[in-house]
Design a protein around this motif. Structure first.
Motif, PDB file in Angstrom:
ATOM      1  N   HIS A  24       0.839  -1.196   0.000  1.00  0.00           N
ATOM      2  CA  HIS A  24       0.000   0.000   0.000  1.00  0.00           C
ATOM      3  C   HIS A  24       0.878   1.251   0.000  1.00  0.00           C
ATOM      4  N   ASP A  25       1.957   1.224   0.797  1.00  0.00           N
ATOM      5  CA  ASP A  25       2.909   2.343   0.802  1.00  0.00           C
ATOM      6  C   ASP A  25       3.529   2.538  -0.569  1.00  0.00           C
ATOM      7  N   ASP A  26       3.850   1.428  -1.241  1.00  0.00           N
ATOM      8  CA  ASP A  26       4.444   1.505  -2.578  1.00  0.00           C
ATOM      9  C   ASP A  26       3.538   2.261  -3.541  1.00  0.00           C
ATOM     10  N   VAL A  27       2.237   1.965  -3.479  1.00  0.00           N
ATOM     11  CA  VAL A  27       1.286   2.630  -4.382  1.00  0.00           C
ATOM     12  C   VAL A  27       1.308   4.139  -4.156  1.00  0.00           C
ATOM     13  N   LEU A  28       1.261   4.568  -2.889  1.00  0.00           N
ATOM     14  CA  LEU A  28       1.272   6.002  -2.596  1.00  0.00           C
ATOM     15  C   LEU A  28       2.586   6.646  -3.033  1.00  0.00           C
ATOM     16  N   ARG A  29       3.702   5.966  -2.774  1.00  0.00           N
ATOM     17  CA  ARG A  29       4.997   6.514  -3.185  1.00  0.00           C
ATOM     18  C   ARG A  29       5.088   6.671  -4.699  1.00  0.00           C
ATOM     19  N   LEU A  30       4.563   5.692  -5.430  1.00  0.00           N
ATOM     20  CA  LEU A  30       4.635   5.746  -6.883  1.00  0.00           C
ATOM     21  C   LEU A  30       3.735   6.829  -7.460  1.00  0.00           C
ATOM     22  N   LEU A  31       2.558   7.030  -6.854  1.00  0.00           N
ATOM     23  CA  LEU A  31       1.691   8.123  -7.297  1.00  0.00           C
ATOM     24  C   LEU A  31       2.383   9.469  -7.078  1.00  0.00           C
ATOM     25  N   LEU A  32       3.023   9.633  -5.921  1.00  0.00           N
ATOM     26  CA  LEU A  32       3.743  10.874  -5.647  1.00  0.00           C
ATOM     27  C   LEU A  32       4.918  11.048  -6.606  1.00  0.00           C
ATOM     28  N   ARG A  33       5.557   9.947  -6.987  1.00  0.00           N
ATOM     29  CA  ARG A  33       6.657  10.029  -7.945  1.00  0.00           C
ATOM     30  C   ARG A  33       6.153  10.507  -9.298  1.00  0.00           C
ATOM     31  N   HIS A  34       4.977  10.014  -9.707  1.00  0.00           N
ATOM     32  CA  HIS A  34       4.391  10.484 -10.970  1.00  0.00           C
ATOM     33  C   HIS A  34       4.133  11.990 -10.890  1.00  0.00           C
ATOM     34  N   ALA A  35       3.620  12.450  -9.744  1.00  0.00           N
ATOM     35  CA  ALA A  35       3.366  13.887  -9.576  1.00  0.00           C
ATOM     36  C   ALA A  35       4.672  14.676  -9.639  1.00  0.00           C
ATOM     37  N   GLN A  36       5.705  14.180  -8.991  1.00  0.00           N
ATOM     38  CA  GLN A  36       7.007  14.856  -9.001  1.00  0.00           C
ATOM     39  C   GLN A  36       7.606  14.894 -10.400  1.00  0.00           C
ATOM     40  N   ASN A  37       7.274  13.896 -11.206  1.00  0.00           N
ATOM     41  CA  ASN A  37       7.783  13.846 -12.580  1.00  0.00           C
ATOM     42  C   ASN A  37       6.949  14.667 -13.552  1.00  0.00           C
ATOM     43  N   GLY A  38       5.954  15.376 -13.023  1.00  0.00           N
ATOM     44  CA  GLY A  38       5.192  16.302 -13.857  1.00  0.00           C
ATOM     45  C   GLY A  38       3.792  15.878 -14.240  1.00  0.00           C
ATOM     46  N   ALA A  39       3.363  14.689 -13.831  1.00  0.00           N
ATOM     47  CA  ALA A  39       1.992  14.258 -14.151  1.00  0.00           C
ATOM     48  C   ALA A  39       0.983  15.046 -13.313  1.00  0.00           C
ATOM     49  N   GLU A  40      -0.105  15.463 -13.940  1.00  0.00           N
ATOM     50  CA  GLU A  40      -1.196  16.108 -13.216  1.00  0.00           C
ATOM     51  C   GLU A  40      -2.082  15.013 -12.621  1.00  0.00           C
ATOM     52  N   ILE A  41      -2.241  15.004 -11.308  1.00  0.00           N
ATOM     53  CA  ILE A  41      -3.030  13.963 -10.651  1.00  0.00           C
ATOM     54  C   ILE A  41      -4.247  14.587  -9.991  1.00  0.00           C
ATOM     55  N   THR A  42      -5.416  14.076 -10.338  1.00  0.00           N
ATOM     56  CA  THR A  42      -6.678  14.544  -9.771  1.00  0.00           C
ATOM     57  C   THR A  42      -7.338  13.394  -9.030  1.00  0.00           C
ATOM     58  N   TYR A  43      -7.681  13.641  -7.777  1.00  0.00           N
ATOM     59  CA  TYR A  43      -8.286  12.619  -6.911  1.00  0.00           C
ATOM     60  C   TYR A  43      -9.746  12.994  -6.678  1.00  0.00           C
ATOM     61  N   ILE A  44     -10.650  12.131  -7.142  1.00  0.00           N
ATOM     62  CA  ILE A  44     -12.090  12.333  -6.962  1.00  0.00           C
ATOM     63  C   ILE A  44     -12.572  11.306  -5.937  1.00  0.00           C
ATOM     64  N   PRO A  45     -12.842  11.709  -4.702  1.00  0.00           N
ATOM     65  CA  PRO A  45     -13.252  10.735  -3.676  1.00  0.00           C
ATOM     66  C   PRO A  45     -14.564  10.036  -4.029  1.00  0.00           C
ATOM     67  N   GLY A  46     -14.661   8.775  -3.626  1.00  0.00           N
ATOM     68  CA  GLY A  46     -15.888   8.006  -3.798  1.00  0.00           C
ATOM     69  C   GLY A  46     -16.604   7.834  -2.478  1.00  0.00           C
ATOM     70  N   ASN A  47     -17.490   6.850  -2.393  1.00  0.00           N
ATOM     71  CA  ASN A  47     -18.224   6.659  -1.138  1.00  0.00           C
ATOM     72  C   ASN A  47     -17.380   5.979  -0.067  1.00  0.00           C
ATOM     73  N   HIS A  48     -16.425   5.126  -0.460  1.00  0.00           N
ATOM     74  CA  HIS A  48     -15.588   4.472   0.543  1.00  0.00           C
ATOM     75  C   HIS A  48     -14.494   5.393   1.076  1.00  0.00           C
ATOM     76  N   ASP A  49     -14.136   6.426   0.324  1.00  0.00           N
ATOM     77  CA  ASP A  49     -13.190   7.429   0.837  1.00  0.00           C
ATOM     78  C   ASP A  49     -13.870   8.790   0.949  1.00  0.00           C
ATOM     79  N   GLU A  50     -15.136   8.757   1.353  1.00  0.00           N
ATOM     80  CA  GLU A  50     -15.936   9.968   1.456  1.00  0.00           C
ATOM     81  C   GLU A  50     -15.402  10.938   2.507  1.00  0.00           C
ATOM     82  N   MET A  51     -14.510  10.463   3.418  1.00  0.00           N
ATOM     83  CA  MET A  51     -13.954  11.351   4.438  1.00  0.00           C
ATOM     84  C   MET A  51     -13.192  12.514   3.808  1.00  0.00           C
ATOM     85  N   PHE A  52     -12.722  12.328   2.567  1.00  0.00           N
ATOM     86  CA  PHE A  52     -11.999  13.406   1.895  1.00  0.00           C
ATOM     87  C   PHE A  52     -12.949  14.438   1.280  1.00  0.00           C
TER      88      PHE A  52
END
Length: 272
Positions: free
Chosen positions: A67-95
């Motif tokens: 799970h940590d690997d997934v978050l680290r890799l997403l952040l790496r994509h962002a650092q490399n210039g990818a635009e990342i948009t997170y749209i919360p769903g019902n299971h992560d509705e806390m966001f």
């Protein structure tokens, strides 16, 4: 067995859409998802809801290195210039309570919904889709019960497939088969797809990208594209836009012959 190494050739896409990873659950194939994220490059990433399963984490904590690997890799994509948009769903509705703040966390933007234009000019509405699921919207208790039943089906599925493996048969998804066989479930999927398509048409979009129902699909509905990226619990699929605007569903587990029976690993995914 052979293995996919971190040095394997990278796949280049213009846009990647990922939904329903359910990080925080034992059913999440974070090892497969990390392998996918490690081996692709892109300009944009849309996380289309239920990325972190807050419902499950509130009941019992489960979080491993994958799970940590997934978050680290997403952040790496962002650092490399990818635009990342997170749209919360019902299971992560806390966001969702943070949406009014317009937060940009480590290069990841939180949005209730988004719009994307493909390179060939198609305007796509992007939303998780639970707002068009009457069970989640009007009877959350039933949705939670459904979540429990789905989790139970996954447990039975693991035992069922362990027996199949011992008998020499390949992996087969019991819960996916049950969903296809239950008439009302089929009707519910059809109603969900129709509702999303009608919303896209009403708002003047050429198509809609969603998640929520764990049913990967690309189809044209009377001139409107319906695009569902599936999940990373069973199907391990992602929706991608190629640099020429072509949209495609990538079945990562099937295309790379990844074994659901192999031990969960980090850094290297095992091949059947």
């Amino acid at each position: 067995m052979n293995s996919i190494t971190p040095g394997a050739a990278r796949l280049s896409y213009r846009t990647i859409f990922i939904s329903d990873t359910h990080l925080g659950t034992r059913g999440c194939r974070s090892d497969f998802l990390a392998d996918f994220l490690r081996r692709v490059s892109c300009e944009k990433v849309f996380l289309v809801g239920d990325i972190i399963d807050g419902w499950r984490l509130r009941k019992s904590w489960y979080w491993d290195e994958g799970h940590d690997d997934v978050l680290r890799l997403l952040l790496r994509h962002a650092q490399n210039g990818a635009e990342i948009t997170y749209i919360p769903g019902n299971h992560d509705e806390m966001f969702r309570q943070w949406l009014t703040l317009g937060l940009d966390i480590c290069g990841i933007r939180l949005r209730r919904e988004a719009e994307h234009s493909t390179v060939d000019g198609k305007r796509l509405l992007i939303m998780h889709g639970d707002e068009f699921d009457s069970v989640v919207r009007y009877a959350k208790f039933l949705a939670l019960l459904g979540d429990w039943a789905y989790t139970a089906a996954l447990v039975v599925n693991r035992w069922f497939n362990d027996v199949r493996r011992r008998l020499g048969y390949p992996y087969w998804s019991l819960s996916a088969w049950l969903k296809r066989q239950v008439k009302e479930a089929v009707k519910a999927i059809d109603r969900f797809e129709t509702a999303l398509v009608n919303e896209a048409r009403r708002r003047g979009f050429d198509g809609v990208v969603c998640g929520h129902i764990h049913h990967a699909e690309i189809r044209d509905v009377d001139g409107i594209l319906y695009l569902n990226g599936g999940d990373w619990v069973e199907s391990c699929t992602a929706l991608v836009e190629h640099h020429d605007g072509r949209l495609e569903l990538i079945d990562w587990a099937a295309e790379n012959r990844l074994s659901f029976f192999s031990p969960r690993t980090t850094g290297v995914a095992q091949v059947a």
